[in-house]
Each structure stands twice: as structure tokens, then as C-alpha cells.
Design an enzyme around this catalytic site. Structure first.
Site, PDB file in Angstrom:
ATOM      1  N   LYS A  83     -39.786 101.289 -82.827  1.00  0.00           N
ATOM      2  CA  LYS A  83     -40.054 101.884 -83.786  1.00  0.00           C
ATOM      3  C   LYS A  83     -39.490 103.282 -83.525  1.00  0.00           C
ATOM      4  O   LYS A  83     -39.547 104.027 -82.362  1.00  0.00           O
ATOM      5  CB  LYS A  83     -41.650 102.094 -84.040  1.00  0.00           C
ATOM      6  CG  LYS A  83     -42.528 101.069 -84.099  1.00  0.00           C
ATOM      7  CD  LYS A  83     -43.859 101.244 -84.487  1.00  0.00           C
ATOM      8  CE  LYS A  83     -44.541 101.892 -83.291  1.00  0.00           C
ATOM      9  NZ  LYS A  83     -44.609 101.007 -82.000  1.00  0.00           N
ATOM     10  N   GLU A  84     -38.408 103.821 -84.484  1.00  0.00           N
ATOM     11  CA  GLU A  84     -37.954 105.027 -84.326  1.00  0.00           C
ATOM     12  C   GLU A  84     -39.195 106.071 -84.290  1.00  0.00           C
ATOM     13  O   GLU A  84     -40.025 106.012 -84.984  1.00  0.00           O
ATOM     14  CB  GLU A  84     -37.144 105.364 -85.566  1.00  0.00           C
ATOM     15  CG  GLU A  84     -35.738 104.636 -85.435  1.00  0.00           C
ATOM     16  CD  GLU A  84     -34.922 104.870 -86.672  1.00  0.00           C
ATOM     17  OE1 GLU A  84     -35.143 106.024 -87.566  1.00  0.00           O
ATOM     18  OE2 GLU A  84     -34.202 104.012 -86.752  1.00  0.00           O
ATOM     19  N   CYS A 114     -34.800  99.662 -91.704  1.00  0.00           N
ATOM     20  CA  CYS A 114     -34.789  98.149 -91.376  1.00  0.00           C
ATOM     21  C   CYS A 114     -35.753  97.399 -92.452  1.00  0.00           C
ATOM     22  O   CYS A 114     -35.101  96.586 -93.164  1.00  0.00           O
ATOM     23  CB  CYS A 114     -35.719  98.134 -90.182  1.00  0.00           C
ATOM     24  SG  CYS A 114     -34.538  98.751 -88.655  1.00  0.00           S
ATOM     25  N   THR A 161     -30.275  93.122 -85.803  1.00  0.00           N
ATOM     26  CA  THR A 161     -30.975  92.308 -86.820  1.00  0.00           C
ATOM     27  C   THR A 161     -30.173  91.403 -87.491  1.00  0.00           C
ATOM     28  O   THR A 161     -29.451  91.997 -88.381  1.00  0.00           O
ATOM     29  CB  THR A 161     -32.030  93.017 -87.587  1.00  0.00           C
ATOM     30  OG1 THR A 161     -32.768  93.805 -86.678  1.00  0.00           O
ATOM     31  CG2 THR A 161     -32.753  91.966 -88.240  1.00  0.00           C
TER      32      THR A 161
HETATM   33  P1  NAD Z   1     -27.112 102.596 -86.294  1.00  0.00           P
HETATM   34  O1  NAD Z   1     -26.269 102.840 -87.645  1.00  0.00           O
HETATM   35  O2  NAD Z   1     -27.723 103.756 -85.936  1.00  0.00           O
HETATM   36  O3  NAD Z   1     -25.934 102.398 -85.341  1.00  0.00           O
HETATM   37  C1  NAD Z   1     -24.925 101.514 -85.195  1.00  0.00           C
HETATM   38  C2  NAD Z   1     -23.887 102.151 -84.302  1.00  0.00           C
HETATM   39  O4  NAD Z   1     -22.779 101.060 -83.957  1.00  0.00           O
HETATM   40  C3  NAD Z   1     -23.055 103.283 -84.856  1.00  0.00           C
HETATM   41  O5  NAD Z   1     -23.070 104.339 -84.082  1.00  0.00           O
HETATM   42  C4  NAD Z   1     -21.414 102.599 -85.328  1.00  0.00           C
HETATM   43  O6  NAD Z   1     -20.734 103.662 -85.006  1.00  0.00           O
HETATM   44  C5  NAD Z   1     -21.563 101.708 -84.143  1.00  0.00           C
HETATM   45  N1  NAD Z   1     -20.503 100.726 -84.550  1.00  0.00           N
HETATM   46  C6  NAD Z   1     -20.192  99.978 -85.663  1.00  0.00           C
HETATM   47  N2  NAD Z   1     -19.157  99.266 -85.527  1.00  0.00           N
HETATM   48  C7  NAD Z   1     -18.884  99.278 -84.209  1.00  0.00           C
HETATM   49  C8  NAD Z   1     -17.841  98.603 -83.311  1.00  0.00           C
HETATM   50  N3  NAD Z   1     -17.039  97.463 -83.882  1.00  0.00           N
HETATM   51  N4  NAD Z   1     -17.861  98.737 -82.002  1.00  0.00           N
HETATM   52  C9  NAD Z   1     -18.770  99.725 -81.618  1.00  0.00           C
HETATM   53  N5  NAD Z   1     -19.661 100.385 -81.982  1.00  0.00           N
HETATM   54  C10 NAD Z   1     -19.813 100.148 -83.351  1.00  0.00           C
HETATM   55  O7  NAD Z   1     -27.936 101.254 -86.174  1.00  0.00           O
HETATM   56  P2  NAD Z   1     -29.280 100.976 -85.869  1.00  0.00           P
HETATM   57  O8  NAD Z   1     -30.350 101.751 -86.335  1.00  0.00           O
HETATM   58  O9  NAD Z   1     -29.226 101.322 -84.082  1.00  0.00           O
HETATM   59  O10 NAD Z   1     -29.429  99.612 -85.787  1.00  0.00           O
HETATM   60  C11 NAD Z   1     -28.549  98.524 -85.174  1.00  0.00           C
HETATM   61  C12 NAD Z   1     -29.190  97.257 -85.351  1.00  0.00           C
HETATM   62  O11 NAD Z   1     -30.427  97.075 -84.973  1.00  0.00           O
HETATM   63  C13 NAD Z   1     -29.276  96.735 -86.728  1.00  0.00           C
HETATM   64  O12 NAD Z   1     -29.222  95.412 -87.196  1.00  0.00           O
HETATM   65  C14 NAD Z   1     -30.794  97.141 -87.061  1.00  0.00           C
HETATM   66  O13 NAD Z   1     -31.296  96.649 -88.275  1.00  0.00           O
HETATM   67  C15 NAD Z   1     -31.625  96.815 -85.635  1.00  0.00           C
HETATM   68  N6  NAD Z   1     -32.670  97.562 -85.531  1.00  0.00           N
HETATM   69  C16 NAD Z   1     -32.811  98.782 -85.934  1.00  0.00           C
HETATM   70  C17 NAD Z   1     -33.959  99.362 -85.394  1.00  0.00           C
HETATM   71  C18 NAD Z   1     -34.305 100.751 -85.740  1.00  0.00           C
HETATM   72  O14 NAD Z   1     -35.464 101.318 -85.832  1.00  0.00           O
HETATM   73  N7  NAD Z   1     -33.022 101.603 -86.174  1.00  0.00           N
HETATM   74  C19 NAD Z   1     -35.147  98.666 -85.064  1.00  0.00           C
HETATM   75  C20 NAD Z   1     -34.790  97.365 -84.540  1.00  0.00           C
HETATM   76  C21 NAD Z   1     -33.516  96.752 -84.908  1.00  0.00           C
END
Ligand code: NAD
Length: 439
Positions: free
Chosen positions: A152-153, A261, A121
């Protein structure tokens, strides 16, 4: 077609497993070595229903692999998804450090044309920033696609495999056709793939989250008023959501929204507005209402006991919502912190989120319980913060005898007030004082 996904968190891992399940070759990339080691062994680092099975079947089929070698993964893939975190920066804006770091790795290592897809996002204008970053490192051609994720988680697999819609912001026909090919297996039910500009796609994600957060704050604010005027919020909710223009989904009064989020995305949208000279008045209020709502249970607890010093409270639910182990911005945490400050002993239980919660607290006033029943035993009251299914049908007789005082503070309205009253409980909930017979 080979796909790389940078970031194997709640979004990246689900995307990797689901794409592999649809027949694509996928490599998941992360800088977290331990996570990658576990994933290679088929061990899922997060709790998400159904994900372990999909992970194992992808590995077994040889379509899914994991690596920390981002350089090779970027070079070997045709389409590269960026799904790393975009946490809230100090000023409220989205911190793009991880996204731009990945763009740098891709730019430095691409020897053939790539499609780079932003799944994280990200605020409006990030696709251009990523394009500039890539251009600084490579002369090879590329497309930058904006493909926000709406899962959605707790229900990620369903949401990813059968999305309400897929939003794609892109400029070239090639990118459009490639994205259509990737997502076709997931929209066979006829739900649309919506093509638009990168900027519109980026803003769409914030619009969706801000609107959902606003629905929560709206019903929470009304619930406060309902108690004040002596109306039952459930009756009010039925009354206004049967209007065909008002979708009744997601109007549940509670302890305020949390998670990784809504809080940060609401802040980031306010910041984007500021940067463009548009005051995001409604969204700012949504955030403010949520801050107040997170204190409502504490106020009820204080009002009931007067002095909290030395009492013991059981607490059910730590994750920010059911069916996930994610505790980021969990409403349970500020409540626990406030209770500990008042010298309350907290006996906490969650079906899957205890391990993640333990990292946040270092107090001998907290006891981590093995079951919801343990949590209630000998407590002066019970506080319900997350509405896990297993909490919905307790043996009320047993619960009444386990608790030292038959008092329940239900932050999720999971019980029927008259039933609880008949079972001898003093039962507090949200916006339903009228149903409790108090007004
Ligand atoms: P998260 O924190 O669970 O996972 C992020 C991952 O990225 C981690 O494992 C981290 O080690 C890895 N990472 C960081 N830097 C890196 C790099 N340089 N190279 C490779 N890997 C790297 O995050 P998330 O909850 O999966 O969210 C990710 C994105 O998706 C965010 O922007 C979030 O807003 C968006 N999003 C999340 C959700 C949700 O429900 N969690 C839903 C929709 C959108």
C-alpha cells in the site's frame, strides 16, 4: 544472485531498495533519465515514508545501482523483475505495452538462462504472453514467474518487508527455489509464501483489489442509506463488523476510492470477465457505486450554498490517500474540476502532493496554499478530501476565526459531529447525519 528491476516507480523502487537491504545486489532500470539521475544521487523521486533512507543506505553499501541501460542490466542479471506501469487502456483492459516492451529488451539481450518475474499487476494469461514474446527473441531457456505486489502506498516499506503473504505463480522447481530464497528474509515472522499456477497468481491480485474496492463501495452505499433513514453509519459499522465472519478493516465511508490501482484493476477485471464470457456483475456495481460516491461531497456543497458562483472554499488533501504524493485518480480532482466550473475559488493544501497536482490544473481560480491554516483563511467553507494526520486535531477556535463562514464538508469523517456542533460549525460528513442531530 544479481537482480534487475525494470520500472523504478512506486512498486519497482520499493522492491529494489528492500531487496538491496536484504543483502542482494540489485540494479534498478528505468527509461526516465531524470529519475535515474536523481536515484543515482540518492534523491527519491516519490514521497514514501522511509524510502529515502533505504535508498541511501543501499547506494552506500554498493548493493544498489540504477541505470537506463536495460540491455546490459538484463544480460548481467539472474532474476529480472518487471515492475512497469499497466495503465487502463481505452477499452478498460490493462495496457500491456510497457510490460511487453521490457520482455522484448530482455529477450534480445539474454545470453544465459533467466528467471523473469512479473511484479506489475497483469491480467490472467500475461505470463504466457511474456513467454511468447521472449521466445520470439531468444533460444536461451527461461522461466516466467507471476509475483503480484500487494503493498500500500504510504506504508510500502512495512508491507514489502513484512508482507501478509507472498504469492508466487511458477511452473519449475528451479524458479520456486529461487523465489523462496529471495523472499525468505521477508517471511521470517512465519507468514506464508504461497505457490500456485501463474494464472491463479495473476487472478489473485485482481481478486484482492476488487474485494477491497467492494468493501469501500459497500460501506459508502450503506452510508448514503444511513443518512436517508436516520442511522449513524459508525454505529451500524460497529454493529455488523463485530460479527467474527466480517473483518472490520477497510470499512471507512468517504469520498470514494482512487489511486493508481483500484479504479484500473476493477475495470480490467470486468474486461477479463467479458473476454471469457463471465459477467462480473458485483465488481461492475462496485465501480458504479464509486462513481456516484465521488459526487457526494459536491452535492452536499451545492445543497448548502444553493448558488456557488463567486464563493471561496478551502480544500484539505489532494493525494488519493494520506502518506503519499500520488494523485492518480485522486477523488479531489473531479471535485475541484466541478467547483472551478461553478466559478468557485479553491484554496488547496496538501502536505506533499501540491507539486504533482499543479500539473493537472491551469486555472487562476486555484490558489495553492502553504499550510492548512492559510487554506482556511477567508474561505466560505472548508472541504476535507484526504485524511492526513495533521488535519485531525486543528485548533478549532483558530479555525472558526480563520473561516469566513464556519462550514465544514468532511469527506473522511475525521471529526466528532457533536464536538463540531458545540464549536459552532455547520458540519457535514458521510453517513453521520444522525450523529449531527439532523434526523
Ligand atoms: P509507476 O508509474 O509509479 O512506475 C512505473 C515506472 O516504469 C516509471 O518510472 C516508468 O518510467 C517505468 N517504465 C515504463 N516503461 C519502462 C521500460 N520499458 N523500461 C523501464 N522502465 C519503464 O507505477 P507503479 O505505481 O510502481 O506500478 C507498477 C505496477 O505495479 C502496476 O502494474 C501497478 O498496477 C502495480 N502495483 C502498484 C501498486 C501501487 O500502490 N502503486 C501496488 C501494487 C501493484
Amino acid at each position: 544472485m544479481k537482480i534487475a528491476i525494470f520500472g523504478t516507480g512506486y512498486v519497482g523502487l520499493v522492491a529494489a531498495c528492500c531487496f538491496a537491504d536484504s543483502g542482494l545486489k540489485v540494479v534498478g532500470v528505468d527509461i526516465d533519465e531524470e529519475k535515474i539521475k536523481h536515484l543515482k544521487d540518492g534523491i527519491c523521486p516519490i514521497y514514501e515514508p522511509g524510502l529515502t533512507e533505504l535508498l541511501k543506505s543501499g547506494l552506500l553499501a554498493g548493493r544498489l545501482e540504477f541505470t537506463t541501460d536495460g540491455a546490459t542490466a538484463a544480460n548481467d542479471s539472474d532474476v529480472i523483475f518487471i515492475a512497469v506501469g499497466t495503465p487502463e487502456g481505452e477499452d478498460g483492459s490493462a495496457d500491456l505495452r510497457h510490460v511487453l516492451k521490457v520482455a522484448e529488451v530482455i529477450g534480445q539481450n539474454m545470453t544465459s538462462e533467466k528467471i523473469v518475474v512479473l511484479k506489475s499487476t497483469v491480467p490472467v494469461g500475461t505470463a504466457s504472453k511474456v513467454a511468447d514474446c521472449l521466445k520470439a527473441f531468444t533460444k536461451v531457456g527461461f522461466d516466467v514467474v507471476s509475483n503480484p505486489e500487494f503493498l500500500k502506498e504510504g506504508a510500502s516499506l512495512d508491507d514489502f518487508l513484512k508482507p501478509d503473504r507472498v504469492v508466487i505463480g511458477c511452473q519449475s522447481q528451479k524458479a520456486r527455489e529461487t523465489m523462496e530464497k529471495i523472499y525468505q528474509p521477508f517471511v521470517r515472522n512465519g507468514n506464508p509464501i504461497l505457490f500456485m499456477s501463474n494464472k491463479a497468481a495473476e487472478l489473485t491480485k485482481y481478486a484482492a483489489n476488487a474485494f477491497l474496492a467492494t468493501k469501500i463501495s459497500f460501506i459508502n452505499e450503506l452510508a448514503l442509506l444511513a443518512d436517508a433513514v436516520g442511522a449513524d453509519i459508525n454505529e451500524v459499522k460497529k454493529g455488523f463488523t463485530t460479527d467474527s465472519r466480517i473483518n472490520p478493516a477497510f470499512f471507512f465511508p468517504g469520498v470514494g476510492y482512487g489511486g493508481s490501482c483500484f479504479p484500473k484493476d476493477v475495470q480490467a477485471l470486468v474486461k477479463t470477465g467479458q473476454e471469457h464470457g463471465v459477467a462480473m456483475t458485483l465488481v461492475t456495481a462496485t465501480d458504479k457505486v464509486n462513481d456516484r460516491q465521488k459526487t457526494v461531497l459536491l452535492q452536499k456543497i451545492k445543497k448548502h450554498y444553493g448558488k456557488l458562483d463567486g464563493i471561496t472554499l478551502g480544500l484539505w488533501g489532494l493525494s488519493f490517500k494520506p502518506r503519499t504524493d500520488d494523485v492518480r485518480e485522486a477523488p479531489a480532482f473531479p471535485l475541484i474540476e466541478a467547483l472551478l466550473k461553478e466559478n468557485v475559488k479553491v484554496k488547496a493544501y496538501d502536505p506533499v502532493a501540491i507539486k504533482n497536482s499543479q500539473k493537472y490544473f491551469n486555472s487562476n481560480l486555484i490558489e495553492w496554499c502553504a499550510s492548512s491554516a492559510d487554506c482556511a483563511k477567508g474561505s466560505d467553507g472548508l472541504v476535507i478530501v484526504t485524511e492526513w494526520n495533521e488535519f485531525r486535531n486543528p485548533d478549532l477556535k483558530q479555525l472558526a476565526s480563520d473561516l469566513k463562514q464556519k462550514i465544514i464538508f468532511d469527506g473522511r469523517n475525521i471529526f466528532d459531529p457533536p464536538t463540531m456542533r458545540q464549536a459552532g460549525f455547520t458540519y457535514y460528513c458521510i453517513g453521520r447525519d444522525a450523529a449531527r442531530g439532523l434526523t
